[in-house]
Design a protein around this motif. Structure first.
Motif, PDB file in Angstrom:
ATOM      1  N   LYS A 124      -7.292  70.219 -31.500  1.00  0.00           N
ATOM      2  CA  LYS A 124      -7.174  71.673 -31.396  1.00  0.00           C
ATOM      3  C   LYS A 124      -6.467  72.093 -30.105  1.00  0.00           C
ATOM      4  CE  LYS A 124     -11.285  73.589 -32.305  1.00  0.00           C
ATOM      5  NZ  LYS A 124     -12.747  73.620 -32.586  1.00  0.00           N
ATOM      6  N   ARG A 125      -6.541  71.249 -29.103  1.00  0.00           N
ATOM      7  CA  ARG A 125      -5.936  71.583 -27.805  1.00  0.00           C
ATOM      8  C   ARG A 125      -4.532  71.009 -27.612  1.00  0.00           C
ATOM      9  NH1 ARG A 125     -11.062  71.984 -27.847  1.00  0.00           N
ATOM     10  NH2 ARG A 125     -12.212  73.352 -26.420  1.00  0.00           N
ATOM     11  N   GLU A 126      -4.196  69.920 -28.327  1.00  0.00           N
ATOM     12  CA  GLU A 126      -2.952  69.211 -27.996  1.00  0.00           C
ATOM     13  C   GLU A 126      -1.979  69.013 -29.160  1.00  0.00           C
ATOM     14  OE1 GLU A 126      -2.206  68.488 -24.919  1.00  0.00           O
ATOM     15  OE2 GLU A 126      -4.142  69.161 -24.156  1.00  0.00           O
ATOM     16  N   TRP A 127      -2.447  69.137 -30.406  1.00  0.00           N
ATOM     17  CA  TRP A 127      -1.570  68.833 -31.550  1.00  0.00           C
ATOM     18  C   TRP A 127      -0.933  70.124 -32.058  1.00  0.00           C
ATOM     19  CZ3 TRP A 127      -2.057  69.417 -37.125  1.00  0.00           C
ATOM     20  CH2 TRP A 127      -1.155  68.618 -37.852  1.00  0.00           C
ATOM     21  N   PRO A 128       0.293  70.111 -32.447  1.00  0.00           N
ATOM     22  CA  PRO A 128       1.212  68.960 -32.515  1.00  0.00           C
ATOM     23  C   PRO A 128       2.088  68.787 -31.262  1.00  0.00           C
ATOM     24  CG  PRO A 128       2.155  70.817 -33.662  1.00  0.00           C
ATOM     25  CD  PRO A 128       0.839  71.298 -33.138  1.00  0.00           C
ATOM     26  N   GLN A 129       2.122  69.813 -30.386  1.00  0.00           N
ATOM     27  CA  GLN A 129       3.100  69.777 -29.304  1.00  0.00           C
ATOM     28  C   GLN A 129       2.969  68.535 -28.414  1.00  0.00           C
ATOM     29  OE1 GLN A 129       1.458  72.415 -30.372  1.00  0.00           O
ATOM     30  NE2 GLN A 129       2.539  74.355 -30.019  1.00  0.00           N
ATOM     31  N   HIS A 130       1.767  68.223 -27.962  1.00  0.00           N
ATOM     32  CA  HIS A 130       1.566  67.130 -27.011  1.00  0.00           C
ATOM     33  C   HIS A 130       1.039  65.857 -27.661  1.00  0.00           C
ATOM     34  CE1 HIS A 130       1.050  70.436 -23.700  1.00  0.00           C
ATOM     35  NE2 HIS A 130       2.313  70.256 -24.070  1.00  0.00           N
ATOM     36  N   TRP A 131       0.836  65.887 -28.959  1.00  0.00           N
ATOM     37  CA  TRP A 131       0.317  64.690 -29.642  1.00  0.00           C
ATOM     38  C   TRP A 131       1.020  64.603 -31.006  1.00  0.00           C
ATOM     39  CZ3 TRP A 131      -5.636  63.675 -30.674  1.00  0.00           C
ATOM     40  CH2 TRP A 131      -5.814  62.335 -31.051  1.00  0.00           C
ATOM     41  N   PRO A 132       2.317  64.432 -31.010  1.00  0.00           N
ATOM     42  CA  PRO A 132       3.068  64.508 -32.275  1.00  0.00           C
ATOM     43  C   PRO A 132       2.738  63.397 -33.254  1.00  0.00           C
ATOM     44  CG  PRO A 132       4.473  63.783 -30.461  1.00  0.00           C
ATOM     45  CD  PRO A 132       3.190  64.207 -29.833  1.00  0.00           C
ATOM     46  N   ASP A 133       2.244  62.264 -32.760  1.00  0.00           N
ATOM     47  CA  ASP A 133       2.002  61.117 -33.638  1.00  0.00           C
ATOM     48  C   ASP A 133       0.553  61.030 -34.130  1.00  0.00           C
ATOM     49  OD1 ASP A 133       4.616  60.310 -33.331  1.00  0.00           O
ATOM     50  OD2 ASP A 133       4.165  59.090 -31.560  1.00  0.00           O
ATOM     51  N   MET A 134      -0.179  62.133 -33.999  1.00  0.00           N
ATOM     52  CA  MET A 134      -1.610  62.086 -34.351  1.00  0.00           C
ATOM     53  C   MET A 134      -1.830  61.603 -35.782  1.00  0.00           C
ATOM     54  SD  MET A 134      -4.246  63.805 -36.100  1.00  0.00           S
ATOM     55  CE  MET A 134      -3.668  65.437 -36.429  1.00  0.00           C
ATOM     56  N   LEU A 135      -1.095  62.155 -36.741  1.00  0.00           N
ATOM     57  CA  LEU A 135      -1.309  61.761 -38.135  1.00  0.00           C
ATOM     58  C   LEU A 135      -0.984  60.286 -38.362  1.00  0.00           C
ATOM     59  CD1 LEU A 135       0.093  64.913 -40.013  1.00  0.00           C
ATOM     60  CD2 LEU A 135      -2.297  64.205 -39.801  1.00  0.00           C
ATOM     61  N   LYS A 136       0.063  59.783 -37.701  1.00  0.00           N
ATOM     62  CA  LYS A 136       0.411  58.363 -37.840  1.00  0.00           C
ATOM     63  C   LYS A 136      -0.686  57.480 -37.259  1.00  0.00           C
ATOM     64  CE  LYS A 136       5.428  59.000 -37.758  1.00  0.00           C
ATOM     65  NZ  LYS A 136       6.673  58.807 -36.987  1.00  0.00           N
ATOM     66  N   GLU A 137      -1.258  57.907 -36.126  1.00  0.00           N
ATOM     67  CA  GLU A 137      -2.349  57.132 -35.517  1.00  0.00           C
ATOM     68  C   GLU A 137      -3.563  57.103 -36.443  1.00  0.00           C
ATOM     69  OE1 GLU A 137      -3.249  57.965 -31.390  1.00  0.00           O
ATOM     70  OE2 GLU A 137      -1.196  58.639 -31.031  1.00  0.00           O
ATOM     71  N   MET A 138      -3.827  58.231 -37.077  1.00  0.00           N
ATOM     72  CA  MET A 138      -4.960  58.274 -38.018  1.00  0.00           C
ATOM     73  C   MET A 138      -4.701  57.346 -39.207  1.00  0.00           C
ATOM     74  SD  MET A 138      -7.249  60.224 -36.763  1.00  0.00           S
ATOM     75  CE  MET A 138      -7.066  60.818 -35.084  1.00  0.00           C
ATOM     76  N   GLU A 139      -3.497  57.389 -39.704  1.00  0.00           N
ATOM     77  CA  GLU A 139      -3.146  56.530 -40.838  1.00  0.00           C
ATOM     78  C   GLU A 139      -3.286  55.060 -40.455  1.00  0.00           C
ATOM     79  OE1 GLU A 139       0.472  55.955 -44.074  1.00  0.00           O
ATOM     80  OE2 GLU A 139       0.629  57.484 -42.517  1.00  0.00           O
ATOM     81  N   ALA A 140      -2.849  54.714 -39.223  1.00  0.00           N
ATOM     82  CA  ALA A 140      -2.958  53.324 -38.762  1.00  0.00           C
ATOM     83  C   ALA A 140      -4.419  52.895 -38.664  1.00  0.00           C
ATOM     84  CB  ALA A 140      -2.271  53.179 -37.408  1.00  0.00           C
ATOM     85  N   LEU A 141      -5.289  53.823 -38.261  1.00  0.00           N
ATOM     86  CA  LEU A 141      -6.716  53.492 -38.131  1.00  0.00           C
ATOM     87  C   LEU A 141      -7.322  53.063 -39.459  1.00  0.00           C
ATOM     88  CD1 LEU A 141      -8.339  56.168 -35.776  1.00  0.00           C
ATOM     89  CD2 LEU A 141      -8.443  53.697 -35.504  1.00  0.00           C
ATOM     90  N   THR A 142      -6.859  53.651 -40.558  1.00  0.00           N
ATOM     91  CA  THR A 142      -7.478  53.362 -41.859  1.00  0.00           C
ATOM     92  C   THR A 142      -7.269  51.908 -42.276  1.00  0.00           C
ATOM     93  OG1 THR A 142      -5.488  54.118 -43.020  1.00  0.00           O
ATOM     94  CG2 THR A 142      -7.228  55.744 -42.654  1.00  0.00           C
ATOM     95  N   SER A 143      -6.280  51.251 -41.688  1.00  0.00           N
ATOM     96  CA  SER A 143      -6.043  49.840 -42.054  1.00  0.00           C
ATOM     97  C   SER A 143      -7.052  48.908 -41.410  1.00  0.00           C
ATOM     98  CB  SER A 143      -4.616  49.436 -41.641  1.00  0.00           C
ATOM     99  OG  SER A 143      -4.486  49.527 -40.225  1.00  0.00           O
ATOM    100  N   GLN A 144      -7.895  49.439 -40.483  1.00  0.00           N
ATOM    101  CA  GLN A 144      -8.836  48.577 -39.752  1.00  0.00           C
ATOM    102  C   GLN A 144     -10.167  48.410 -40.473  1.00  0.00           C
ATOM    103  OE1 GLN A 144      -9.230  49.604 -35.614  1.00  0.00           O
ATOM    104  NE2 GLN A 144      -7.042  50.047 -35.384  1.00  0.00           N
ATOM    105  N   GLY A 145     -10.397  49.158 -41.524  1.00  0.00           N
ATOM    106  CA  GLY A 145     -11.634  48.964 -42.271  1.00  0.00           C
ATOM    107  C   GLY A 145     -12.208  50.254 -42.813  1.00  0.00           C
ATOM    108  N   GLU A 146     -13.288  50.091 -43.593  1.00  0.00           N
ATOM    109  CA  GLU A 146     -13.897  51.251 -44.253  1.00  0.00           C
ATOM    110  C   GLU A 146     -14.490  52.237 -43.242  1.00  0.00           C
ATOM    111  OE1 GLU A 146     -14.608  48.119 -45.166  1.00  0.00           O
ATOM    112  OE2 GLU A 146     -13.519  48.011 -47.086  1.00  0.00           O
ATOM    113  N   ALA A 147     -15.114  51.727 -42.171  1.00  0.00           N
ATOM    114  CA  ALA A 147     -15.747  52.611 -41.183  1.00  0.00           C
ATOM    115  C   ALA A 147     -14.704  53.531 -40.565  1.00  0.00           C
ATOM    116  CB  ALA A 147     -16.443  51.796 -40.102  1.00  0.00           C
ATOM    117  N   GLN A 148     -13.552  52.980 -40.200  1.00  0.00           N
ATOM    118  CA  GLN A 148     -12.496  53.780 -39.584  1.00  0.00           C
ATOM    119  C   GLN A 148     -11.894  54.771 -40.593  1.00  0.00           C
ATOM    120  OE1 GLN A 148     -12.854  50.451 -39.085  1.00  0.00           O
ATOM    121  NE2 GLN A 148     -13.588  50.715 -36.982  1.00  0.00           N
ATOM    122  N   THR A 149     -11.751  54.308 -41.835  1.00  0.00           N
ATOM    123  CA  THR A 149     -11.217  55.193 -42.872  1.00  0.00           C
ATOM    124  C   THR A 149     -12.129  56.403 -43.066  1.00  0.00           C
ATOM    125  OG1 THR A 149     -10.303  53.255 -43.983  1.00  0.00           O
ATOM    126  CG2 THR A 149     -10.394  55.296 -45.262  1.00  0.00           C
TER     127      THR A 149
END
Length: 1234
Positions: A124-149
């Motif tokens: 809420k404070r930084e996206w998207p201007q200062h954190w443009p890759d937030m969605l990509k980072e979230m997508e990458a997290l889902t590959s680490q397992g069910e808990a992260q997904t």
């Protein structure tokens, strides 16, 4: 530093354990809590300590506290942190998501929740201007397992809730995030759909496999969370995303309905999707859900869940219980089908050319299955859909709907029966009711509302199949007549073998009666006279007339059936004497003759019901009854002379019926002679010297009524005072009945021929005379005297004359008290108990009814007598001298009837809040406004302004004293109840007075709506949640009476003072209504005059004071802000004093105020848009807006705006001529597309 952090962490862990330990004393717990809160607020070690405590090696409560510390840092310290610190905290939080949690099935849900909150607060404070890759980072997290997904899904869900649903951000940040979400929605939706598809597939593969139970549950958990996240987006994203890929999402959701572990969440998503509004063209793809596959999945899921919704209790082989999850799924599925029906009704017959689906019959069967389910809640959920289908212009003609209408009517034979009370076990629906309702009272209230809605749908179905509906009603009535009475397990308390309200026979008769009433009303509207089933209906009526029962509850239903079937009697007039005989017999009904015990409520209701039925027949079919007038009159006279058990109200009801028939004489002399004969004894009694002495002297009146006498057990049998009270009551009831019903012919030619017209007004309107006028003029002086005497009973010298028995005679009656306080009295408990009333209760009832009836008489006199009433000499003075006498001593609960009568004084009964008080002047001619209404209203408003001001000051003082001494002062329950009662009475009285003011002065004009509500673009609405007042808002103007009142300076200043003062009284309903409709409409009339600066400042300050009191309520804040702006913008150019008021507002920006004033004062200043101007003004007065107590000590969260991503490009003024403009093209003569 590491040592310091470790030490502090140990202290925090101990403090958290102390707080959570149930054995800890209150003192230690408060100390530990204080230590933890101070640490969060002041410590510089928050981040390292939070991370250390959040380590998964710690216990769950410690980890949760550690994560709370991190959340606190993000929410309240983020703006003061260095960039490097922010990056480190963000990386640490992402690390926690990646490796800081236990496996998905082991991790606590509250840990997952707080982790997702931390990430969302940073987004809420930084996206998207200062954190443009937030969605990509979230997508990458889902590959680490069910808990992260699962955590990623929780983050996406919370983000949507905060930004879209709860809107907990500043406007610019909210728009930035929402627009970025919208731009990326294709990817986000594809991502969520892929996660759902993958986990559902894995779940299905592993389900039932040995050794894979944990993995199966993990995939199931992720799928459930993903569905919940989808539900948070489906509600607001563009419909394109929901219907893309040939409705791939909806197809997948339908498939998941067959998965027991996922079906509830899938149904929730499906429901949200199908309930979407928007352009009809965009909703067209929803019709795919009527295809064979989708309908099959929905039906099979419903059948499967229904079979599993009830299971046997392990403790008792016979008993069953509801499986809540399965039952919740059934509810959702039912709602899905109903939402689908709503879409069908919107699309079929519209401009988008949707055909009636081939599977309509199958869909209707599915709805019918829910309508015939044991659960009353499921039955009620389908009612609106049936109504929409039966009323639909196109669909109601479809054969599938016509056939289903008959089936629905048969189903309603069961659904109208009042069964399923949670406390009982006499029906399968009781088990479901125990899940849906807390008590029998809750169920009773629900069922009454449900049955009223069913009645509407039954009427709609009867219009489609009138003859079949008649056949069903006839069979049902004949079956009830032929069935023996079944009293059930419980019998009446008063007589052996009588039913109660819940006896099987009574609930069946009751349901059948409602069905019959609905059917008959529609059959006459739908069928021509030659098609009516006259002979069959006469057979039915004969069977009802021959049916004899001594049970009052069933007899009441029989009487309703007689009334319902009466319209058929018009075509077979020889039945009329039998009908009247049946009704007259019921007027004198009693369970046990010669019994001196008070009648039960059920018996009283039968007798009252019979009287009402007679009045209704005489009102609706007087010409038809006229040939029987002599027989009717003779029978009534015989009853009056022979039957001593008739009550005054019953006698007066029969007199009313006679008057209604006499209106058909259409001969003034004949009708007047009849009324003179009918009322001779009443006029003689009421105008007698004895009665005059009683009615004009409070002391004599109290003695006559027996209120100054002690009552003992021995004196009850020879109650002379009781007979005296009866004489007074009868005179007023008779007076009221006749003045309410006596009329001249509606047709002008008939009225002239009958001698009712005595002249014409200058405008050419006829002046009528009423045959009752001469008698009424004889009766009126004593009516006015009684009102004045009744008011004077509240004077201290008359109150002390009340005996000890009747010392509380002027207090609020218990039944009225329950109504005022909103307390329900369960009818099931009191229906068949004898109405034993104490002497005090009888006296209270006498005073209340007598006073009310006096106002009823006055109210109906204007409507009935009209010109003859208005021209009574000194009428205004006489009414003021009686109704407004001794007002300072009249309690609030007795003032309200007087306000009612004055509301009706100025308006027709249709506008009146309580039409029972009639209308003193139906539409008072304007020539009498100055002589009649203005003096009355002036006196009343002057008094009520002073009185209400004092009462509200007392309430405000009481509130502030209670707030200060809350811990010291201890009140008795009775004292608290009395204070609540007094406050609620003041509130109701205030609303009555302001209703009177509004109806006197304000006329509303509502323009036509601009477009179909359903077709408003939802995305546009989402972008601007707080809409400004649209052009379709009603506009207020003065009524003719209002214009007359505003000519008198004293009156209009009182009206203005009352309106503006009431804004700060603690009643939000009144504040909103007065601010939005009254204040500016009145003030606008006088702004052109020479208002004193002090008056203008007072008006403006009153609005700001209202904002201080009610600003916490969004609706009041909006209307008061609008009112303040109207006053400031219209009066500021002439009154510089308003600026002085503004400068006293706390924290006002003087520079912004100067700019605002400059735009107002300078005609050459740049114009600002309406919305922007309102926003600027709201910021100026923000310091006056009050906050709720629960918000006053809340720590403010500040989120800074980032550089805007989406600036609107300035429109190029030089438009190339070769480029075609879409807007211009619409208006070219050649364009035929419109």
């Amino acid at each position: 530093m590491a040592d310091q952090v470790a030490t502090v962490c140990d202290q925090l862990i101990k403090a958290v354990n102390v707080i959570m330990d149930p054995e800890t004393s209150q003192v230690y717990r408060l100390e530990a809590l204080k230590f933890c809160e101070e640490f969060k607020e002041t410590s510089s070690f928050c981040v390292p300590c939070g991370l250390q405590l959040a380590d998964k090696a710690q216990s769950a409560v410690v980890r949760h506290f550690g994560l709370q510390i991190l959340e606190h840092v993000v929410k309240f310290r983020w703006n003061n942190m260095q960039q490097q610190e922010k990056v480190q905290l963000k990386d640490s939080a992402m690390q926690l998501l990646s490796k800081g949690t236990h496996p998905i099935l082991e991790e606590e849900s509250h840990i997952k929740d707080v982790l997702s909150r931390i990430i969302v607060e940073m987004i809420k404070r930084e996206w998207p201007q200062h954190w443009p890759d937030m969605l990509k980072e979230m997508e990458a997290l889902t590959s680490q397992g069910e808990a992260q997904t699962e955590l990623v899904m929780l983050i996406l869900l919370r983000l949507a809730e905060d930004v879209i649903t709860f809107q907990t951000l500043p406007t610019q940040r909210r728009r930035d995030i929402q627009q970025t979400l919208t731009q990326n929605m294709d990817n986000i939706f594809s991502f969520m759909m892929a996660i759902l598809h993958l986990n559902v597939e894995d779940y299905r593969k592993l389900k039932g496999s040995q050794g894979h139970e944990i993995q199966t549950k993990a995939h199931c958990r992720v799928a459930v969370t993903t569905l919940n996240t989808l539900a948070g987006y489906i509600d607001w994203v563009s419909l394109v995303h929901i219907t893309s890929g040939n409705c791939h999402l909806l197809e997948m959701l339908c498939l998941l309905l067959s998965e027991p572990e996922l079906q509830l969440e899938a149904a929730e998503c499906l429901l949200i999707a199908i309930r979407r509004k928007g352009k009809l063209e965009d909703r067209k793809p929803f019709m795919l859900l009527f295809d064979d596959v989708a309908i099959h999945y929905i039906l099979s899921a419903a059948q499967s869940a229904d079979g599993l919704a009830i299971c046997k209790k392990s403790s008792d082989a016979q008993a069953v219980e509801v499986v809540e999850r399965r039952y919740s799924f059934l509810k959702r599925l039912c709602q899905v089908l109903c939402a689908l029906g709503s879409q069908l009704c919107s699309l079929v017959g519209s401009d988008v050319e949707v055909e009636v689906p081939a599977n309509l019959g199958k869909y209707m069967e599915a709805i019918l299955a829910f309508t015939t389910h044991s659960s009353q809640f499921l039955k009620s959920s389908t009612v609106a859909t049936w109504g929409a289908l039966f009323r639909h212009e196109t669909l109601s003609k479809e054969m599938a709907i016509v056939e289903m209408a008959v089936k629905y009517l048969r189903a309603s034979m069961i659904n109208l029966v009042k069964i399923g009370f949670p406390s009982k076990n006499d029906n399968p629906s009781c088990e479901y009711s125990r899940v849906d309702f807390d008590s029998d009272e809750d169920f009773y209230s629900f069922f009454n509302s449900f049955r009223a809605q069913q009645g509407e749908v039954v009427r709609a179905a009867c219009r489609i199949v009138p003859l079949q509906a008649f056949q069903i009603a006839a069979e049902w009535l004949q079956y009830q007549i032929g069935s023996p009475i079944d009293t059930g397990d419980t019998t009446s308390k008063t007589a052996e073998g009588l039913c109660t309200l819940l006896s099987p026979s009574v609930v069946q008769w009751d349901a059948m009666t409602i069905f019959m009433e609905c059917m008959v009303a529609q059959i006459f509207r739908t069928l021509g006279e030659e098609q009516l089933p006259i002979d069959q209906s006469m057979e039915l009526l004969q069977a009802v007339l021959n049916y004899d029962t001594k049970d009052p509850l069933i007899l009441s239903c029989v009487l309703t059936n007689v009334s319902a079937l009466f319209p058929f009697v018009i075509h077979r007039q020889h039945f009329l004497p039998q009908v009247l005989y049946k009704l007259f017999k019921a007027v004198t009904f009693d369970i046990i003759q010669e019994n001196k015990a008070p009648r039960t409520r059920a018996v009283k209701n039968v007798r009252r019901h019979a009287c009402s039925s007679i009045i209704k027949i005489c009102r609706d079919y007087p010409q038809f009854i006229l040939p029987c007038f002599d027989m009717f009159y003779n029978h009534v006279k015989k009853l009056f002379s022979n039957d001593v058990t008739l009550t005054h109200m019953e006698k007066c009801s029969l007199m009313e019926a006679l008057v209604l028939i006499s209106n058909q004489f259409k001969d003034f002399a004949k009708q007047k002679a009849f009324l003179d004969e009918l009322m001779a004894s009443v006029v003689a009694e009421w105008t007698s010297e004895e009665m005059r002495r009683v009615l004009w002297d409070p002391v004599a009146f109290l003695s006559f009524a027996g209120a100054d006498q002690m009552v003992t057990e021995q004196s009850k049998d020879t109650d002379t005072a009781g007979l005296n009270r009866g004489r007074l009551s009868f005179c007023l009831y008779a007076m009221l009945g006749v003045v309410k019903r006596a009329r001249w012919p509606a047709d002008l030619e008939e009225a002239k021929a009958g001698g009712f017209v005595v002249g014409y007004t200058p405008a050419g309107a006829p002046i009528y005379r009423n045959p009752f006028t001469a008698q009424f003029l004889l009766l009126l002086p004593n009516v006015l005297a009684l009102i004045r005497t009744h008011n004077s009973l509240f004077l201290p010298e008359n109150r002390v004359r009340l005996s000890e028995t009747f010392s509380r005679a002027h207090e609020v009656m218990d039944a009225e008290k329950n109504v005022i306080l909103g307390l329900s009295q369960h009818l099931l408990d009191i229906y068949d108990t004898p109405l034993y009333r104490s002497s005090l209760e009888r006296m209270q009832g006498f005073f209340t009814t007598l006073n009310d009836n006096c106002f009823h008489v006055l109210g109906n006199a204007g409507l009935s007598l009209q010109q003859e009433f208005y021209t009574i000499e000194r009428l205004a003075e006489e009414i003021a001298a009686s109704a407004l006498a001794s007002l300072d001593h009249v309690p609030d609960h007795r003032l309200r009837p007087m306000i009612h009568i004055l509301i009706c004084f100025c308006f027709t009964a249709s506008l009146c809040h309580n039409p029972g008080f009639g209308s003193l002047v139906s539409s008072c001619p304007q020539e009498y406004y100055d002589t009649l209404l203005c003096p009355l209203l002036s006196s009343l408003f002057t008094y009520m302004l002073q009185s209400l001001n004092m009462k509200w000051q007392v309430i405000n003082q009481r509130t502030s004293v209670n707030g200060e001494d809350e811990e010291v002062v201890v009140y008795q329950d009775s004292q608290v109840t009395q204070e609540m009662l007094e406050e609620q009475l003041v509130r109701l009285l205030t609303r009555e007075v302001l209703d009177l003011l509004t109806l006197s002065c304000i006329s509303r004009k509502v323009p036509e709506p601009a477009a179909n509500k359903e077709e408003i673009d939802e995305e546009d609405m989402m972008m601007d949640s707080v809409q400004t007042a649209s052009s379709t808002q009603p506009t207020e103007e003065l009524t003719e009476l209002g214009k007359c009142l505003m000519k008198h300076e004293t009156i209009y200043m009182n009206l203005l003072t009352l309106s503006f003062t009431s804004l700060s009284w603690k009643d939000t309903t009144n504040c909103h209504r007065t601010a939005s409709m009254v204040c500016w409409t009145l003030l606008r009339q006088v702004v052109g005059g020479n208002l004193l600066p002090e008056a203008v400042m007072w008006f403006y300050t009153s609005v700001l004071r209202g904002l201080q009191v009610h600003g916490q309520h969004e609706v009041c804040k909006s209307t008061l802000s609008q009112l303040a702006m109207l006053i400031y913008e219209n009066l500021r150019p002439r009154y510089i004093e308003l600026r002085a008021v503004m400068t006293q507002i706390p924290n006002i920006n003087v520079e912004a105020l100067d700019q605002y004033d400059h735009r107002l004062m300078d005609p050459n200043a740049q114009n600002v848009g309406d919305k922007k101007r309102k926003d600027q003004f709201r910021k100026l007065i923000a310091g006056t807006i009050g906050t709720a107590l629960c918000q006053q000590f809340r720590k403010e969260v500040h989120i800074r705006n980032l550089p805007s991503l989406f600036k609107k490009p300035k429109q190029d003024k030089d438009v190339p001529s070769s480029e075609a403009l879409g807007l211009a093209a619409l208006f070219t003569p050649e364009n035929n597309t419109l």
